[in-house]
Motif scaffolding. Structure first.
Motif, PDB file in Angstrom:
ATOM      1  N   ARG A  48     -16.766  16.497  -6.382  1.00 52.50           N
ATOM      2  CA  ARG A  48     -15.710  16.235  -7.363  1.00 52.50           C
ATOM      3  C   ARG A  48     -14.769  15.152  -6.863  1.00 52.50           C
ATOM      4  NH1 ARG A  48     -10.505  18.749  -8.071  1.00 52.50           N
ATOM      5  NH2 ARG A  48      -9.709  18.282 -10.132  1.00 52.50           N
ATOM      6  N   ASP A  49     -14.456  14.188  -7.729  1.00 51.45           N
ATOM      7  CA  ASP A  49     -13.479  13.150  -7.434  1.00 51.45           C
ATOM      8  C   ASP A  49     -12.080  13.642  -7.808  1.00 51.45           C
ATOM      9  OD1 ASP A  49     -15.518  11.488  -6.638  1.00 51.45           O
ATOM     10  OD2 ASP A  49     -15.691  10.501  -8.586  1.00 51.45           O
ATOM     11  N   LEU A  50     -11.082  13.109  -7.125  1.00 49.00           N
ATOM     12  CA  LEU A  50      -9.689  13.466  -7.413  1.00 49.00           C
ATOM     13  C   LEU A  50      -8.919  12.179  -7.675  1.00 49.00           C
ATOM     14  CD1 LEU A  50      -7.832  16.018  -7.465  1.00 49.00           C
ATOM     15  CD2 LEU A  50      -7.125  15.376  -5.162  1.00 49.00           C
ATOM     16  N   LYS A  51      -8.297  12.093  -8.839  1.00 47.15           N
ATOM     17  CA  LYS A  51      -7.561  10.892  -9.215  1.00 47.15           C
ATOM     18  C   LYS A  51      -6.065  11.180  -9.214  1.00 47.15           C
ATOM     19  CE  LYS A  51     -11.328   9.057 -12.040  1.00 47.15           C
ATOM     20  NZ  LYS A  51     -11.746   8.608 -13.392  1.00 47.15           N
ATOM     21  N   ILE A  52      -5.337  10.400  -8.414  1.00 43.25           N
ATOM     22  CA  ILE A  52      -3.894  10.567  -8.282  1.00 43.25           C
ATOM     23  C   ILE A  52      -3.190   9.338  -8.844  1.00 43.25           C
ATOM     24  CG2 ILE A  52      -1.973  10.954  -6.691  1.00 43.25           C
ATOM     25  CD1 ILE A  52      -3.977  12.076  -4.698  1.00 43.25           C
ATOM     26  N   VAL A  53      -2.143   9.560  -9.625  1.00 45.94           N
ATOM     27  CA  VAL A  53      -1.285   8.482 -10.109  1.00 45.94           C
ATOM     28  C   VAL A  53       0.116   8.734  -9.564  1.00 45.94           C
ATOM     29  CG1 VAL A  53      -0.172   7.451 -12.125  1.00 45.94           C
ATOM     30  CG2 VAL A  53      -2.611   7.971 -12.185  1.00 45.94           C
ATOM     31  N   ALA A  54       0.687   7.732  -8.919  1.00 45.52           N
ATOM     32  CA  ALA A  54       2.032   7.833  -8.366  1.00 45.52           C
ATOM     33  C   ALA A  54       2.953   6.896  -9.137  1.00 45.52           C
ATOM     34  CB  ALA A  54       2.030   7.469  -6.883  1.00 45.52           C
ATOM     35  N   GLU A 111       0.121  -0.346 -20.869  1.00 41.83           N
ATOM     36  CA  GLU A 111      -1.235   0.095 -21.206  1.00 41.83           C
ATOM     37  C   GLU A 111      -2.038   0.519 -19.978  1.00 41.83           C
ATOM     38  OE1 GLU A 111      -2.633   0.748 -24.088  1.00 41.83           O
ATOM     39  OE2 GLU A 111      -0.708   0.300 -25.030  1.00 41.83           O
ATOM     40  N   GLU A 112      -1.905  -0.223 -18.887  1.00 45.08           N
ATOM     41  CA  GLU A 112      -2.646   0.146 -17.681  1.00 45.08           C
ATOM     42  C   GLU A 112      -2.169   1.480 -17.138  1.00 45.08           C
ATOM     43  OE1 GLU A 112      -3.668  -1.424 -13.148  1.00 45.08           O
ATOM     44  OE2 GLU A 112      -2.230  -2.536 -14.391  1.00 45.08           O
ATOM     45  N   VAL A 113      -0.855   1.674 -17.129  1.00 46.17           N
ATOM     46  CA  VAL A 113      -0.294   2.937 -16.637  1.00 46.17           C
ATOM     47  C   VAL A 113      -0.739   4.091 -17.525  1.00 46.17           C
ATOM     48  CG1 VAL A 113       1.821   4.205 -16.133  1.00 46.17           C
ATOM     49  CG2 VAL A 113       1.691   1.760 -15.632  1.00 46.17           C
ATOM     50  N   ILE A 114      -0.684   3.892 -18.823  1.00 52.96           N
ATOM     51  CA  ILE A 114      -1.123   4.933 -19.762  1.00 52.96           C
ATOM     52  C   ILE A 114      -2.576   5.306 -19.510  1.00 52.96           C
ATOM     53  CG2 ILE A 114      -1.633   5.428 -22.190  1.00 52.96           C
ATOM     54  CD1 ILE A 114       0.802   3.723 -22.928  1.00 52.96           C
ATOM     55  N   SER A 115      -3.414   4.293 -19.301  1.00 51.12           N
ATOM     56  CA  SER A 115      -4.836   4.539 -19.065  1.00 51.12           C
ATOM     57  C   SER A 115      -5.054   5.382 -17.813  1.00 51.12           C
ATOM     58  CB  SER A 115      -5.571   3.203 -18.936  1.00 51.12           C
ATOM     59  OG  SER A 115      -6.930   3.404 -18.604  1.00 51.12           O
ATOM     60  N   ARG A 116      -4.336   5.041 -16.741  1.00 49.36           N
ATOM     61  CA  ARG A 116      -4.488   5.796 -15.485  1.00 49.36           C
ATOM     62  C   ARG A 116      -3.924   7.209 -15.610  1.00 49.36           C
ATOM     63  NH1 ARG A 116      -5.581   2.091 -11.331  1.00 49.36           N
ATOM     64  NH2 ARG A 116      -6.817   0.444 -12.311  1.00 49.36           N
ATOM     65  N   VAL A 117      -2.797   7.331 -16.313  1.00 47.92           N
ATOM     66  CA  VAL A 117      -2.201   8.657 -16.511  1.00 47.92           C
ATOM     67  C   VAL A 117      -3.153   9.569 -17.273  1.00 47.92           C
ATOM     68  CG1 VAL A 117      -0.374   9.903 -17.748  1.00 47.92           C
ATOM     69  CG2 VAL A 117       0.209   7.937 -16.319  1.00 47.92           C
ATOM     70  N   LYS A 118      -3.815   9.028 -18.273  1.00 48.14           N
ATOM     71  CA  LYS A 118      -4.754   9.821 -19.069  1.00 48.14           C
ATOM     72  C   LYS A 118      -5.892  10.379 -18.213  1.00 48.14           C
ATOM     73  CE  LYS A 118      -4.096   7.649 -23.611  1.00 48.14           C
ATOM     74  NZ  LYS A 118      -4.725   6.801 -24.671  1.00 48.14           N
ATOM     75  N   GLU A 119      -6.311   9.621 -17.204  1.00 45.54           N
ATOM     76  CA  GLU A 119      -7.445  10.023 -16.367  1.00 45.54           C
ATOM     77  C   GLU A 119      -7.028  10.847 -15.153  1.00 45.54           C
ATOM     78  OE1 GLU A 119      -9.104   6.305 -15.265  1.00 45.54           O
ATOM     79  OE2 GLU A 119     -10.052   5.926 -17.224  1.00 45.54           O
ATOM     80  N   ALA A 120      -5.737  10.947 -14.892  1.00 43.56           N
ATOM     81  CA  ALA A 120      -5.248  11.533 -13.646  1.00 43.56           C
ATOM     82  C   ALA A 120      -5.459  13.042 -13.559  1.00 43.56           C
ATOM     83  CB  ALA A 120      -3.770  11.213 -13.475  1.00 43.56           C
ATOM     84  N   ASP A 121      -5.754  13.495 -12.345  1.00 47.03           N
ATOM     85  CA  ASP A 121      -5.766  14.932 -12.038  1.00 47.03           C
ATOM     86  C   ASP A 121      -4.397  15.365 -11.534  1.00 47.03           C
ATOM     87  OD1 ASP A 121      -8.685  15.449 -12.397  1.00 47.03           O
ATOM     88  OD2 ASP A 121      -8.850  14.001 -10.763  1.00 47.03           O
ATOM     89  N   ASN A 258      -2.544  23.730  -2.658  1.00 45.14           N
ATOM     90  CA  ASN A 258      -2.527  25.081  -3.218  1.00 45.14           C
ATOM     91  C   ASN A 258      -3.049  25.096  -4.640  1.00 45.14           C
ATOM     92  OD1 ASN A 258      -1.480  26.169  -0.877  1.00 45.14           O
ATOM     93  ND2 ASN A 258       0.645  26.004  -1.553  1.00 45.14           N
ATOM     94  N   GLU A 259      -2.671  24.091  -5.431  1.00 41.13           N
ATOM     95  CA  GLU A 259      -3.146  24.007  -6.812  1.00 41.13           C
ATOM     96  C   GLU A 259      -4.634  23.686  -6.859  1.00 41.13           C
ATOM     97  OE1 GLU A 259      -1.643  24.693  -9.715  1.00 41.13           O
ATOM     98  OE2 GLU A 259       0.011  25.434  -8.499  1.00 41.13           O
ATOM     99  N   GLU A 260      -5.108  22.820  -5.959  1.00 40.43           N
ATOM    100  CA  GLU A 260      -6.512  22.422  -5.952  1.00 40.43           C
ATOM    101  C   GLU A 260      -7.414  23.583  -5.549  1.00 40.43           C
ATOM    102  OE1 GLU A 260      -8.290  19.556  -6.895  1.00 40.43           O
ATOM    103  OE2 GLU A 260      -6.390  19.543  -7.931  1.00 40.43           O
ATOM    104  N   ILE A 261      -6.951  24.407  -4.613  1.00 46.30           N
ATOM    105  CA  ILE A 261      -7.733  25.582  -4.215  1.00 46.30           C
ATOM    106  C   ILE A 261      -7.928  26.499  -5.408  1.00 46.30           C
ATOM    107  CG2 ILE A 261      -7.640  27.710  -2.859  1.00 46.30           C
ATOM    108  CD1 ILE A 261      -6.373  26.080  -0.610  1.00 46.30           C
TER     109      ILE A 261
END
Length: 267
Positions: A48-54, A111-121, A258-261
């Motif tokens: 599983r991949d994990l996508k983070i947006v900061a 638009e770029e930020v929105i796109s990444r936010v939509k895909e974020a875990d 903790n959330e990922e577990i």
């Protein structure tokens, strides 16, 4: 007759031994297969991949991190890669020095930020310090509680709008908000009122964050309220240094882990 009975008995013993050996071999084989399955869990568990947006201000941008690891969020990424066994951890960092809550709201329309936010875990943010800084600059000759408390109401509205905007684009991602600390501890030590202001603003942020069941508030003000705060700050005496960011990273990592577990165990 006796000889015939002995032969029959011997054959019976031989067949029984073969049967026992077969059952034993079968048992060993089953245990071996079970061990192989445990050592080789389903690919979906380990790939599983994990996508983070900061998002946010200079803390998320990593200003002051002499190690060039990208501040707390860069450190968190490395910790996740090392500890969780995920296939890949990707980080999109939109932190910008000087950003206030109104700037972040504008950024969330990109638009770029929105796109990444939509895909974020996971969505991690620091925001609010520059809102307080603006009040300080505008009232430097007569600092008291009133202008901060008046602005706090506007801050709460904008903070709430930030959370609503994120949820409009992504209803499932874990949101992690890193709380404020007193950035004036060394520069303006006589302004003890700032500690109270920080606490009040943090309480507002925490209340809004906790209203969302999949969000976490991560406090860090206790690190920077100690007498040894100078050891945690960069040479500008405002931003964290490598050690300060590492303490922040530990708490953010634990909140995420903790959330990922819980997430992985429910799959």
């Amino acid at each position: 007759m006796i000889r015939i009975l002995l032969i029959v008995f011997s054959v019976f013993i031989l067949l029984s031994g073969c049967a026992s050996s077969s059952l034993y071999s079968s048992s060993i084989s089953d245990k071996k297969n079970n061990l192989i399955e445990k050592l080789n869990p389903p690919e979906s568990f380990t790939s599983r991949d994990l996508k983070i947006v900061a998002i946010g201000d200079s803390l998320t941008a990593g200003v002051g991190d002499e190690s060039k690891q990208g501040g707390y969020i860069g450190m968190v990424k490395k910790m996740l890669e090392r500890e969780t066994g995920l296939k890949e951890v990707t980080l999109s960092n939109f932190g910008i020095r000087g950003h206030k809550t109104d700037d972040l709201l504008k950024k969330l329309s990109n638009e770029e930020v929105i796109s990444r936010v939509k895909e974020a875990d996971i969505i991690v943010m620091t925001i609010g310090a520059n809102d307080i800084m603006e009040v300080v600059r505008g009232n430097i000759l007569s600092l008291d509680f009133e202008p901060f408390r008046n602005e706090k109401k506007n801050y709460e509205d904008r903070f709430s709008d930030i959370l609503s905007t994120i949820r409009k684009h992504n209803t499932e991602a874990q949101i992690v908000y890193v709380g404020l600390y007193n950035p004036f501890k060394l520069m303006l030590p006589e302004l003890t009122e700032i500690d109270i202001i920080i606490e009040e603003w943090n309480n507002s942020s925490q209340r809004l964050i906790q209203a969302d069941p999949n969000s976490n508030y991560v406090p860090v003000d206790d690190f920077f309220s100690r007498e040894s705060v100078d050891k945690l700050l960069y040479k500008d005496e405002f931003h964290p240094n490598k050690l300060g960011y590492s303490l922040m990273a530990d708490r953010v990592f634990n909140a995420i882990k903790n959330e990922e577990i819980n997430y992985l165990s429910s799959e």
